[in-house]
Scaffold this motif. Structure first.
Motif, mmCIF file in Angstrom:
data_model
loop_
_atom_site.group_PDB
_atom_site.id
_atom_site.type_symbol
_atom_site.label_atom_id
_atom_site.label_comp_id
_atom_site.label_asym_id
_atom_site.label_seq_id
_atom_site.Cartn_x
_atom_site.Cartn_y
_atom_site.Cartn_z
ATOM 1 N N ALA A 115 0.854 -1.191 0.000
ATOM 2 C CA ALA A 115 0.000 0.000 0.000
ATOM 3 C C ALA A 115 0.889 1.239 0.000
ATOM 4 O O ALA A 115 1.869 1.314 0.739
ATOM 5 N N ILE A 116 0.533 2.218 -0.822
ATOM 6 C CA ILE A 116 1.363 3.404 -0.995
ATOM 7 C C ILE A 116 0.473 4.622 -1.223
ATOM 8 O O ILE A 116 -0.640 4.504 -1.725
ATOM 9 N N GLY A 117 1.001 5.769 -0.868
ATOM 10 C CA GLY A 117 0.314 7.022 -1.200
ATOM 11 C C GLY A 117 -0.280 7.731 -0.009
ATOM 12 O O GLY A 117 -1.339 7.331 0.479
ATOM 13 N N GLY A 118 0.404 8.753 0.483
ATOM 14 C CA GLY A 118 -0.128 9.553 1.577
ATOM 15 C C GLY A 118 -0.190 8.840 2.909
ATOM 16 O O GLY A 118 -0.886 9.289 3.823
ATOM 17 N N ILE A 119 0.531 7.734 3.041
ATOM 18 C CA ILE A 119 0.466 6.957 4.279
ATOM 19 C C ILE A 119 1.383 7.575 5.328
ATOM 20 O O ILE A 119 2.571 7.800 5.090
ATOM 21 N N LYS A 120 0.809 7.862 6.489
ATOM 22 C CA LYS A 120 1.511 8.492 7.603
ATOM 23 C C LYS A 120 1.295 7.647 8.856
ATOM 24 O O LYS A 120 0.441 6.765 8.895
ATOM 25 N N LEU A 121 2.025 7.977 9.890
ATOM 26 C CA LEU A 121 1.832 7.259 11.144
ATOM 27 C C LEU A 121 0.422 7.442 11.697
ATOM 28 O O LEU A 121 -0.132 6.535 12.325
ATOM 29 N N HIS A 122 -0.185 8.588 11.417
ATOM 30 C CA HIS A 122 -1.516 8.847 11.976
ATOM 31 C C HIS A 122 -2.645 8.157 11.219
ATOM 32 O O HIS A 122 -3.759 8.062 11.732
ATOM 33 N N ASN A 123 -2.372 7.668 9.984
ATOM 34 C CA ASN A 123 -3.451 7.013 9.240
ATOM 35 C C ASN A 123 -3.124 5.582 8.810
ATOM 36 O O ASN A 123 -3.950 4.923 8.171
#
Length: 209
Positions: A160-168
């Protein structure tokens, strides 16, 4: 290919003043087990220099090294594989050039994923899951709905890729992803190693690791 969990992609615009190899080594030391060189702006000569440096680094740490788009650069430095988008050289043609090296394919809908799997891709990218500023030509977010589709149907590894952050990232893991890719959240972090470890901690919570 060796299995992987945390996929880190270069993004030099997110760490001005920091050396590329230093940043990517911090990611590896934090637990990233696959590294991709993606650079849309440098000359071929400069790309080759960066690829050689990252090939040396990844061999030192025994992690997988992928080159985005540039098959010639990947072959020149003996990278482990290449990553291609939907508008790049077709997978079957790329396979003729790279032989048994890893080929990853970016996908945005389940039909593209099915085709990549059928044509012999070694892994696929699933995304962008969330809005992202890491690519200028990015398509609309596919949301976690596509992650669920891939988890239910695709049997080759998907990341999974794209805009992935620790918060989401929890949303992505809850949708069935077991491999995560991040760019700005990792390479732009003040604590790259710590950020990678936090991603892995969250993944362990979902996967019982």
């Amino acid at each position: 290919m060796r299995d992987f969990r945390l996929y880190a992609i270069t993004g030099e615009e997110f760490h001005p003043g920091k050396e590329l190899v230093t940043v990517m080594e911090e990611a590896i030391l934090g637990g990233a087990d696959i590294i991709q060189l993606r650079d849309k702006n440098s000359s071929k000569r400069e790309l080759l220099r960066k690829a050689r440096a990252l090939r040396e680094l990844t061999r030192k740490h025994q992690v997988t090294f992928i080159v985005n788009d540039h098959i010639d650069i990947a072959l020149a430095v003996d990278a482990d594989g290449i990553h291609l988008g939907q508008d790049d050289l077709p997978l079957q043609e790329a396979r003729k050039l790279v032989g048994n090296k890893i080929i990853g394919i970016s996908t945005h809908v389940i039909g593209e994923a099915r085709r990549a799997e059928a044509e012999g891709a070694d892994y696929i990218g699933v995304g962008p899951v969330f809005p992202t500023k890491s690519k200028a030509d990015v398509v609309d977010p596919v949301t976690t709905a596509y992650v669920r589709e891939a988890a239910a149907e695709i049997r080759i590894p998907f990341v999974a890729i794209g805009g992935i952050k620790l918060h989401n990232v929890d949303e992505v893991l809850a949708a069935g992803a077991s491999r995560i890719c991040a760019i700005s959240e990792i390479v732009g972090s003040a604590d790259i190693r710590g950020t990678c470890r936090k991603f892995l901690e969250k993944m362990n919570e979902y996967q019982g690791g």
